[in-house]
Motif scaffolding. Structure first.
Motif, PDB file in Angstrom:
ATOM      1  N   PRO A  76       0.850  -1.371   0.060  1.00  0.00           N
ATOM      2  CA  PRO A  76      -0.075  -0.158   0.142  1.00  0.00           C
ATOM      3  C   PRO A  76       0.830   1.287   0.034  1.00  0.00           C
ATOM      4  O   PRO A  76       0.409   2.293  -0.625  1.00  0.00           O
ATOM      5  CB  PRO A  76      -0.850  -0.074   1.426  1.00  0.00           C
ATOM      6  N   LYS A 101     -10.919  -5.014  -2.361  1.00  0.00           N
ATOM      7  CA  LYS A 101     -11.064  -5.188  -0.861  1.00  0.00           C
ATOM      8  C   LYS A 101     -10.273  -6.653  -0.526  1.00  0.00           C
ATOM      9  O   LYS A 101      -9.763  -6.997   0.264  1.00  0.00           O
ATOM     10  CB  LYS A 101     -12.316  -5.495  -0.244  1.00  0.00           C
ATOM     11  N   LEU A 105      -2.432  -7.797   1.014  1.00  0.00           N
ATOM     12  CA  LEU A 105      -1.438  -6.883   1.172  1.00  0.00           C
ATOM     13  C   LEU A 105       0.018  -7.564   1.394  1.00  0.00           C
ATOM     14  O   LEU A 105       0.315  -8.738   2.146  1.00  0.00           O
ATOM     15  CB  LEU A 105      -1.588  -6.335   2.533  1.00  0.00           C
ATOM     16  N   VAL A 148      -6.493  -6.365   1.712  1.00  0.00           N
ATOM     17  CA  VAL A 148      -6.626  -4.643   1.646  1.00  0.00           C
ATOM     18  C   VAL A 148      -7.876  -4.346   2.570  1.00  0.00           C
ATOM     19  O   VAL A 148      -7.957  -3.202   3.329  1.00  0.00           O
ATOM     20  CB  VAL A 148      -7.008  -4.400   0.154  1.00  0.00           C
ATOM     21  N   LEU A 151      -7.714  -3.253   6.311  1.00  0.00           N
ATOM     22  CA  LEU A 151      -7.246  -2.118   6.547  1.00  0.00           C
ATOM     23  C   LEU A 151      -8.590  -1.051   7.175  1.00  0.00           C
ATOM     24  O   LEU A 151      -8.412  -0.043   7.723  1.00  0.00           O
ATOM     25  CB  LEU A 151      -6.813  -1.241   5.246  1.00  0.00           C
ATOM     26  N   PHE A 191       0.351   1.494   8.631  1.00  0.00           N
ATOM     27  CA  PHE A 191      -0.466   0.826   7.700  1.00  0.00           C
ATOM     28  C   PHE A 191      -2.109   1.424   7.908  1.00  0.00           C
ATOM     29  O   PHE A 191      -2.740   1.760   7.110  1.00  0.00           O
ATOM     30  CB  PHE A 191      -0.734  -0.700   7.988  1.00  0.00           C
ATOM     31  N   GLY A 195      -3.917   3.340   5.016  1.00  0.00           N
ATOM     32  CA  GLY A 195      -5.213   2.766   4.735  1.00  0.00           C
ATOM     33  C   GLY A 195      -6.137   3.802   4.582  1.00  0.00           C
ATOM     34  O   GLY A 195      -7.084   3.853   3.566  1.00  0.00           O
ATOM     35  N   SER A 199      -8.454   4.812   1.535  1.00  0.00           N
ATOM     36  CA  SER A 199      -9.821   4.353   1.715  1.00  0.00           C
ATOM     37  C   SER A 199     -10.753   4.554   0.593  1.00  0.00           C
ATOM     38  O   SER A 199     -11.466   3.763   0.480  1.00  0.00           O
ATOM     39  CB  SER A 199     -10.023   4.655   2.814  1.00  0.00           C
ATOM     40  N   ILE A 202     -11.032   1.773  -2.119  1.00  0.00           N
ATOM     41  CA  ILE A 202     -11.092   0.288  -1.899  1.00  0.00           C
ATOM     42  C   ILE A 202     -12.433   0.217  -2.308  1.00  0.00           C
ATOM     43  O   ILE A 202     -13.405   0.806  -1.634  1.00  0.00           O
ATOM     44  CB  ILE A 202     -10.713  -0.039  -0.433  1.00  0.00           C
TER      45      ILE A 202
END
Ligand code: GDP
Ligand code: IMO
Ligand code: MG
Length: 429
Positions: A76, A101, A105, A148, A151, A191, A195, A199, A202
């Motif tokens: 990420p 999603k 990761l 993902v 997160l 993270f 994230g 976001s 995602i």
């Protein structure tokens, strides 16, 4: 409507990025289905060069949707840097980039595990890109991966991280690694921060892409690496850890096989390979260095010199079969300009026996000696030519010979790194 897979037919770096960028003009969506930032896809527009690692190569066209599918593995922090780098160059990256999603990761410990396990392999090392790709896919298959979507759920993320770090600690010691990882809390904090910044990208990308396909719009599936690096169909174990062949589209995006219309195989007019592993048509004489320099054959991701060799029909027949390739795009034809003769490998000799099919056994592939057909080269320049009939007659013969040997039509020929230096014989959309 049409959906087209762009798949590398060799060991990667065939010029997929350039073709995806070109074809994006008529597409609505470009989606990556596997791999991670081990990929390096180059797009040259005018004097500007872009190297895309995780973000699909369609991003340079305004108003097109780009998707990073569930079959990819995502660092990420790297993705964020790539997004910021593109924005700095004036490229819009907002909700036109969606990240699944369910993609896994890449964690800091994946890089450490990869380094230690490559070191242990000694002379048998794979020569990976060192980006944690393999260990991230190992965790996915071991069902210990962090996705993902995690997160977005701090407590779930924290719990999985703590569990994994206990195991990683034991593993790294056993592998003889001296890497000191940051504390669990520090990794968690970094993270969560990253994230938060990602976001808005995602999504449940399988729902989005299927809706678009059902609406009858045009979709490009952008393969990374190449078929000979596919974990099932490549020169195992000297491969990457994902399904880079066309089959990866189904699992890596959640798109059923009934929704794939065409598969365009990208074939460099010669062959290159970066990293270790067998390469039957590798040119070990100075000509290999000449092609490397002329073709700029240095890794777009690691800068490593690429090994160069002649076109290998044996491995290409295998690629055409396992991908269901419906047409091919030949790239970098211009790099062969000026050669008196050009060799094409049509079979191998393995331990004195003629072999027509790409061997599954690595020892057999390692023993393969190429059997060549020798063709005339051409002295004229093909650089920038945009019509087949304008190509020198020997270049036309080379293309026709490839079609005949592979029993697949050539739909496109690339004659330079820039977007417009391309011959289109058959439109994809
Ligand atoms: P990818 O990973 O398959 O997207 O390929 P890379 O970007 O790693 O490597 C292909 C290289 O060849 C890049 O530097 C491209 O700019 C360049 N390239 C692509 N097509 C052509 C072509 O037809 N002629 C020349 N001279 N260069 C090309
Ligand atoms: P694109 O998408 C060429 C090679 C590495 C190594 C092997 C495994 O630009 O064509 P990995 O880091 O994936 O575990 O390394 O795969 N490799 C590539 N070679 N092009 C690529 O991507 C590659 N991605 C990985 O050099 O041999
Ligand atoms: Mg590349």
């Amino acid at each position: 409507m049409s959906t087209v897979v762009i798949v590398g037919a060799q060991w990667g770096d065939e010029g997929k990025g350039k073709l995806v960028d070109f074809l994006t003009e008529k597409a609505d969506v470009v989606a990556r289905y596997q791999g991670g930032h081990n990929a390096g896809h180059t797009v040259v527009i005018g004097n500007e060069k872009f190297i895309l690692h995780l973000v699909p190569s369609g991003i340079l066209h305004r108003g097109k949707l780009c998707i990073i599918g569930n079959g990819t593995v995502v660092d990420p922090f790297y993705l964020l840097r790539e997004i910021l780098g593109l924005r700095e160059k004036g490229i819009e990256v907002k909700r036109n980039l969606l990240l699944s999603k369910s993609a896994h990761l890449i964690m800091p410990y994946h890089m450490a595990i990869e380094e230690a396990s490559e070191n242990l392999k000694g002379s048998k090392k794979i020569g990976t890109t060192g980006r944690g790709i393999g260990p991230a896919y190992v965790d996915k298959m071991a069902r210990t991966g962090i996705r993902v979507g995690d997160l977005l759920y701090p407590e779930v993320f924290r719990e999985k991280l703590q569990r994994n770090l206990r195991y990683v600690d034991i593993l790294l010691k056993a592998l003889g690694s001296s890497t000191e990882l940051s504390s669990s809390e520090e990794i968690y904090r970094q993270f969560m921060e990253c994230g938060e910044l990602l976001s808005s990208h995602i999504e449940d990308t399988d729902i989005v892409i299927n809706k678009i396909i059902d609406e009858g719009r045009n979709v490009l599936f952008e393969g990374a690496q190449g078929t000979l690096l596919d974990v099932d169909h490549g020169s195992y174990p000297y491969v990457t850890s994902s399904s880079s062949s066309a089959g990866g589209v189904c699992t890596g995006l959640g798109v059923g096989p009934t929704k794939i219309n065409k598969v365009l195989g990208v074939v460099k007019a010669y062959t290159t390979r970066v990293g270790s592993g067998p390469f039957p048509t590798e040119i070990k004489e100075p000509l290999g260095d000449i092609i490397r320099e002329k073709g700029g054959e240095y890794g777009a991701t690691t800068g490593r010199p690429r090994r160069c060799g002649w076109l290998d029909i044996v491995s290409l027949r295998h690629s055409i079969r396992v991908n269901g390739i419906t047409g091919i795009a030949i790239t970098k034809l211009d790099i062969l300009d000026g050669l008196e003769t050009i060799k094409v490998c049509t079979s191998y000799k393995c331990n004195g026996r003629v072999v027509e099919e790409f061997p599954k056994e690595i020892a057999l592939l390692e023993s393969a000696e190429p059997v060549y057909e020798i063709m005339s080269g051409w002295s004229e320049s093909t650089a920038g030519i945009r019509e087949f009939k304008t190509l020198p007659s020997s270049a036309q013969k080379y293309i026709k010979a490839i079609e005949k040997l592979l029993k697949v039509n050539v739909h496109m020929i690339s004659t330079g790194k820039e977007r417009e230096k391309l011959i289109t014989i058959k439109e994809q959309f």
